[in-house]
Scaffold this motif. Structure first.
Motif, PDB file in Angstrom:
ATOM      1  N   UNK A   1       0.815  -1.229   0.000  1.00  0.00           N
ATOM      2  CA  UNK A   1       0.000   0.000   0.000  1.00  0.00           C
ATOM      3  C   UNK A   1       0.843   1.271   0.000  1.00  0.00           C
ATOM      4  N   UNK A   2       1.961   1.239   0.757  1.00  0.00           N
ATOM      5  CA  UNK A   2       2.802   2.432   0.820  1.00  0.00           C
ATOM      6  C   UNK A   2       3.401   2.753  -0.549  1.00  0.00           C
ATOM      7  N   UNK A   3       3.852   1.705  -1.263  1.00  0.00           N
ATOM      8  CA  UNK A   3       4.432   1.918  -2.589  1.00  0.00           C
ATOM      9  C   UNK A   3       3.386   2.450  -3.563  1.00  0.00           C
ATOM     10  N   UNK A   4       2.168   1.890  -3.490  1.00  0.00           N
ATOM     11  CA  UNK A   4       1.093   2.347  -4.372  1.00  0.00           C
ATOM     12  C   UNK A   4       0.753   3.804  -4.097  1.00  0.00           C
ATOM     13  N   UNK A   5       0.747   4.190  -2.809  1.00  0.00           N
ATOM     14  CA  UNK A   5       0.444   5.570  -2.449  1.00  0.00           C
ATOM     15  C   UNK A   5       1.518   6.516  -2.971  1.00  0.00           C
ATOM     16  N   UNK A   6       2.783   6.108  -2.854  1.00  0.00           N
ATOM     17  CA  UNK A   6       3.866   6.948  -3.343  1.00  0.00           C
ATOM     18  C   UNK A   6       3.775   7.141  -4.856  1.00  0.00           C
ATOM     19  N   UNK A   7       3.464   6.062  -5.559  1.00  0.00           N
ATOM     20  CA  UNK A   7       3.337   6.177  -7.014  1.00  0.00           C
ATOM     21  C   UNK A   7       2.156   7.057  -7.403  1.00  0.00           C
ATOM     22  N   UNK A   8       1.082   6.951  -6.633  1.00  0.00           N
ATOM     23  CA  UNK A   8      -0.084   7.783  -6.916  1.00  0.00           C
ATOM     24  C   UNK A   8       0.244   9.256  -6.684  1.00  0.00           C
ATOM     25  N   UNK A   9       0.979   9.541  -5.614  1.00  0.00           N
ATOM     26  CA  UNK A   9       1.390  10.922  -5.356  1.00  0.00           C
ATOM     27  C   UNK A   9       2.289  11.442  -6.480  1.00  0.00           C
ATOM     28  N   UNK A  10       3.176  10.572  -6.946  1.00  0.00           N
ATOM     29  CA  UNK A  10       4.046  10.978  -8.047  1.00  0.00           C
ATOM     30  C   UNK A  10       3.262  11.295  -9.306  1.00  0.00           C
ATOM     31  N   UNK A  11       2.232  10.481  -9.566  1.00  0.00           N
ATOM     32  CA  UNK A  11       1.384  10.728 -10.730  1.00  0.00           C
ATOM     33  C   UNK A  11       0.674  12.068 -10.615  1.00  0.00           C
ATOM     34  N   UNK A  12       0.145  12.364  -9.434  1.00  0.00           N
ATOM     35  CA  UNK A  12      -0.544  13.637  -9.233  1.00  0.00           C
ATOM     36  C   UNK A  12       0.424  14.812  -9.352  1.00  0.00           C
ATOM     37  N   UNK A  13       1.622  14.645  -8.806  1.00  0.00           N
ATOM     38  CA  UNK A  13       2.606  15.724  -8.885  1.00  0.00           C
ATOM     39  C   UNK A  13       2.976  16.021 -10.331  1.00  0.00           C
ATOM     40  N   UNK A  14       3.192  14.968 -11.116  1.00  0.00           N
ATOM     41  CA  UNK A  14       3.516  15.168 -12.529  1.00  0.00           C
ATOM     42  C   UNK A  14       2.350  15.804 -13.278  1.00  0.00           C
ATOM     43  N   UNK A  15       1.126  15.442 -12.877  1.00  0.00           N
ATOM     44  CA  UNK A  15      -0.051  16.024 -13.528  1.00  0.00           C
ATOM     45  C   UNK A  15      -0.155  17.515 -13.240  1.00  0.00           C
ATOM     46  N   UNK A  16       0.170  17.900 -12.002  1.00  0.00           N
ATOM     47  CA  UNK A  16       0.145  19.321 -11.650  1.00  0.00           C
ATOM     48  C   UNK A  16       1.176  20.088 -12.469  1.00  0.00           C
ATOM     49  N   UNK A  17       2.379  19.526 -12.595  1.00  0.00           N
ATOM     50  CA  UNK A  17       3.419  20.195 -13.378  1.00  0.00           C
ATOM     51  C   UNK A  17       3.024  20.293 -14.847  1.00  0.00           C
ATOM     52  N   UNK A  18       2.397  19.237 -15.340  1.00  0.00           N
ATOM     53  CA  UNK A  18       1.998  19.244 -16.745  1.00  0.00           C
ATOM     54  C   UNK A  18       0.892  20.259 -17.014  1.00  0.00           C
ATOM     55  N   UNK A  19       0.032  20.483 -16.011  1.00  0.00           N
ATOM     56  CA  UNK A  19      -1.089  21.402 -16.209  1.00  0.00           C
ATOM     57  C   UNK A  19      -0.623  22.818 -16.517  1.00  0.00           C
ATOM     58  N   UNK A  20       0.617  23.138 -16.137  1.00  0.00           N
ATOM     59  CA  UNK A  20       1.147  24.474 -16.421  1.00  0.00           C
ATOM     60  C   UNK A  20       1.233  24.717 -17.920  1.00  0.00           C
ATOM     61  N   UNK A  21       1.442  23.643 -18.689  1.00  0.00           N
ATOM     62  CA  UNK A  21       1.594  23.785 -20.140  1.00  0.00           C
ATOM     63  C   UNK A  21       0.272  23.692 -20.886  1.00  0.00           C
ATOM     64  N   UNK A  22      -0.825  23.425 -20.175  1.00  0.00           N
ATOM     65  CA  UNK A  22      -2.107  23.267 -20.854  1.00  0.00           C
ATOM     66  C   UNK A  22      -2.616  24.601 -21.375  1.00  0.00           C
ATOM     67  N   UNK A  23      -3.341  24.538 -22.462  1.00  0.00           N
ATOM     68  CA  UNK A  23      -3.887  25.739 -23.077  1.00  0.00           C
ATOM     69  C   UNK A  23      -5.238  26.073 -22.448  1.00  0.00           C
ATOM     70  N   UNK A  24      -5.591  27.348 -22.378  1.00  0.00           N
ATOM     71  CA  UNK A  24      -6.896  27.713 -21.820  1.00  0.00           C
ATOM     72  C   UNK A  24      -8.026  27.343 -22.772  1.00  0.00           C
TER      73      UNK A  24
END
Length: 282
Positions: A1-24
């Motif tokens: 469970x701990x590993x799955x949670x860490x990977x999920x957090x990493x996915x969300x973090x990358x998604x937040x960073x990627x959202x900066x490049x999204x177009x309005x």
């Protein structure tokens, strides 16, 4: 469970960073041809033509080689072409190309919407775009227990802007069927340039290799293949037709299809809120 949670957090973090490049979110203007082509000589197609003409729509009436136009309708908004027979149809809502044969010569006329009588539907081939095989237009209706069919009205087909004046398996009069098809056309065709707003798909031309999977997966004929300038093909999205369903994204093997037209601020706030909640539970 701990590993799955860490990977999920990493996915969300990358998604937040990627959202900066999204177009309005933006609006796309699309020019339309506003004429309606009614093909057939049945009572239903005549009713469709009259209903549209009475609503101040310009109507072009045609027949086919097997069923020429014989019953001419006298109306200021209806143009009858008794000696012009339709051989094929290409295009989609707002820009249909209708192949006409008259006096042994062929030419192409354009219309924004098309209504087909039943005999015309069986005889006239529809081509989504140049290079793809032609097919017979089929009615699209939802059925109990059948999945994967988008919501459609009785006169609708899988081609946006193309309707049937005599849909089968519906036990109402031809007058009502013809009127229903005309109402569908009037609802689909705006009186001015239409704007598309929403979560539409987009194609990264650098990644697209023109495999055509998206054109097959798209239920709304919003995807087409266009020359890429170097002897190959690339996909192109008609954003006025795209519903943002994501079918093209799910089948794209290179990741060229994506949906970048989202509200960046909302996405950032939503993901940050999820991360904050996860941190609070640790």
């Amino acid at each position: 469970p701990e590993l799955a949670l860490e990977r999920f957090k990493g996915l969300l973090t990358r998604s937040v960073k990627r959202s900066v490049t999204l177009k309005p979110l933006h609006a796309v203007d699309r020019n339309y041809n506003f004429a309606a082509a009614v093909i057939g000589n049945s009572q239903a197609t005549i009713t469709s033509a009259l209903t549209l003409a009475d609503a101040d729509h310009e109507v072009l009436r045609f027949g086919t080689a097997e069923q020429p136009l014989t019953d001419l309708v006298d109306h200021a908004n209806i143009h009858n072409f008794p000696d012009w027979n339709v051989k094929g149809i290409k295009g989609t809502l707002g820009d249909f190309q209708i192949l006409i044969e008259a006096d042994g010569h062929e030419q192409v006329l354009r219309a924004g919407t098309v209504i087909l009588g039943e005999k015309a539907r069986r005889r006239i081939a529809y081509t989504h775009q140049e290079g793809l095989p032609s097919c017979t237009v089929e009615p699209v209706l939802q059925q109990r227990g059948v999945t994967g069919v988008p919501f459609a009205y009785p006169c609708a087909t899988s081609v946006p802007g193309l309707y049937l004046a005599e849909p089968t398996d519906i036990n109402v009069s031809k007058l009502k069927k013809g009127t229903a098809a005309a109402v569908m056309v009037a609802a689909a065709m705006p009186r001015g340039p239409r704007q598309s707003k929403g979560f539409t798909a987009a194609i990264d031309e650098k990644l697209c290799r023109g495999c055509g999977r998206c054109t097959t997966a798209c239920l709304y004929h919003a995807m087409t293949l266009q020359p890429n300038g170097v002897g190959g093909w690339r996909a192109q999205v008609d954003e006025a037709l795209c519903k943002g369903c994501g079918n093209c994204i799910s089948v794209c093997p290179t990741g060229a299809a994506d949906s970048p037209f989202r509200n960046r601020l909302f996405l950032e706030q939503a993901l940050e809120e999820l991360l904050t909640r996860e941190s609070a539970h640790e």
